[in-house]
Design an enzyme around this catalytic site. Structure first.
Site, PDB file in Angstrom:
ATOM      1  N   CYS A 107      47.089  30.665  83.143  1.00 13.65           N
ATOM      2  CA  CYS A 107      46.280  30.700  81.920  1.00 13.65           C
ATOM      3  C   CYS A 107      46.105  32.134  81.395  1.00 13.65           C
ATOM      4  CB  CYS A 107      44.952  29.979  82.134  1.00 13.65           C
ATOM      5  SG  CYS A 107      44.167  29.537  80.576  1.00 13.65           S
ATOM      6  N   HIS A 210      46.478  24.749  83.902  1.00 15.50           N
ATOM      7  CA  HIS A 210      45.705  24.992  85.126  1.00 15.50           C
ATOM      8  C   HIS A 210      46.156  24.044  86.245  1.00 15.50           C
ATOM      9  CE1 HIS A 210      42.606  27.975  84.072  1.00 15.50           C
ATOM     10  NE2 HIS A 210      42.749  27.524  82.846  1.00 15.50           N
ATOM     11  N   GLU A 212      45.888  24.302  89.342  1.00 13.56           N
ATOM     12  CA  GLU A 212      44.936  24.216  90.469  1.00 13.56           C
ATOM     13  C   GLU A 212      43.945  23.076  90.304  1.00 13.56           C
ATOM     14  OE1 GLU A 212      44.721  26.297  88.013  1.00 13.56           O
ATOM     15  OE2 GLU A 212      42.610  26.577  87.459  1.00 13.56           O
TER      16      GLU A 212
END
Ligand code: MN
Length: 239
Positions: A107, A210, A212
């Site tokens: 990001c 993202h 994660e």
């Protein structure tokens, strides 16, 4: 030895200042077999010491990047910026590249990676990209809200073993002019760059989404963290 991954702490400049880190970055590195090392803003020499003792770097997400860093005036839609955080990240990226450390950038991370190495950004997608799709989803953070098309000859494609994947999206800036030595490896349907990778030199991969936050429902996303830790193992063996 377990490969160590340096993660620079995020920063709020307001008040007395505050360092923090969102836990999913740490968890994904641990799950990939890496040992996360979190650290605050440091002077060059201290930063050098940290980087000399780790095997890879993860650049997390965060706020907007100062347009002055890529030679532009700020667009009216530019969000909060933090010159302390930008300066730290720029030094970190340049130093890590110089030391041959592998990098995964997420990001804000992909944006600062590109800017630190001489690239530029789209400052505000809705006002600067014709027929832009929605990149600021109103949905759970793990939800893949738009597709990205992965270039077939990219490292990202060989890693993910697919040419198209759904990603989450929480950004209004994006990579514009590419830094020298980098290729765009994925795009959204509106042409917005969603991933970049180094074409030479140490491993460096940036993604605009993202991953994660997606791994529980989209296990393929964990491969990005796995790739960083694998590259970190190679760094460790070289030392
Ligand atoms: Mn997006």
């Amino acid at each position: 030895m377990q490969p160590t991954i340096a993660i620079p702490l995020c920063h709020e400049w307001q008040g007395a200042g505050k360092f923090y880190m969102h836990q999913p970055y740490v968890d994904r590195i641990l799950e990939a077999g890496g040992l996360p090392i979190l650290f605050p803003f440091l002077a060059e020499q201290q930063l050098q010491s940290v980087l000399a003792s780790v095997h890879g770097v993860l650049l997390p997400g965060g706020i907007d990047v100062d347009a002055a860093l890529f030679g532009e005036e700020p667009h009216p839609k530019c969000g909060e910026i933090n010159p302390l955080w930008d300066a730290m990240d720029v030094s970190l990226v340049r130093m890590a590249r110089g030391m041959g450390l592998p990098l995964l950038a997420i990001c804000r991370g992909i944006q600062i990676l590109n800017v630190a190495l001489g690239g530029g950004l789209v400052q505000d997608i809705p006002s600067q990209v014709p027929r832009a799709i929605q990149h600021a989803q109103d949905a759970p953070r793990w939800h893949g809200s738009h597709a990205v098309h992965i270039r077939r000859d990219s490292k990202l494609a060989s890693l993910m073993e697919t040419s198209s994947i759904m990603v989450n999206s929480f950004h209004h800036q994006a990579v514009g002019r590419l830094a020298p030595g980098f290729n765009a490896s994925a795009h959204a349907a509106d042409g917005v760059v969603e991933a970049i990778e180094s074409s030479a030199g140490p491993f460096a991969l940036g993604v605009q989404w993202h991953p994660e936050l997606m791994t529980a429902r989209q296990p393929l996303m964990q491969r990005l963290f796995g790739a960083l830790v694998e590259q970190a193992k190679l760094t460790e063996e070289r030392r």
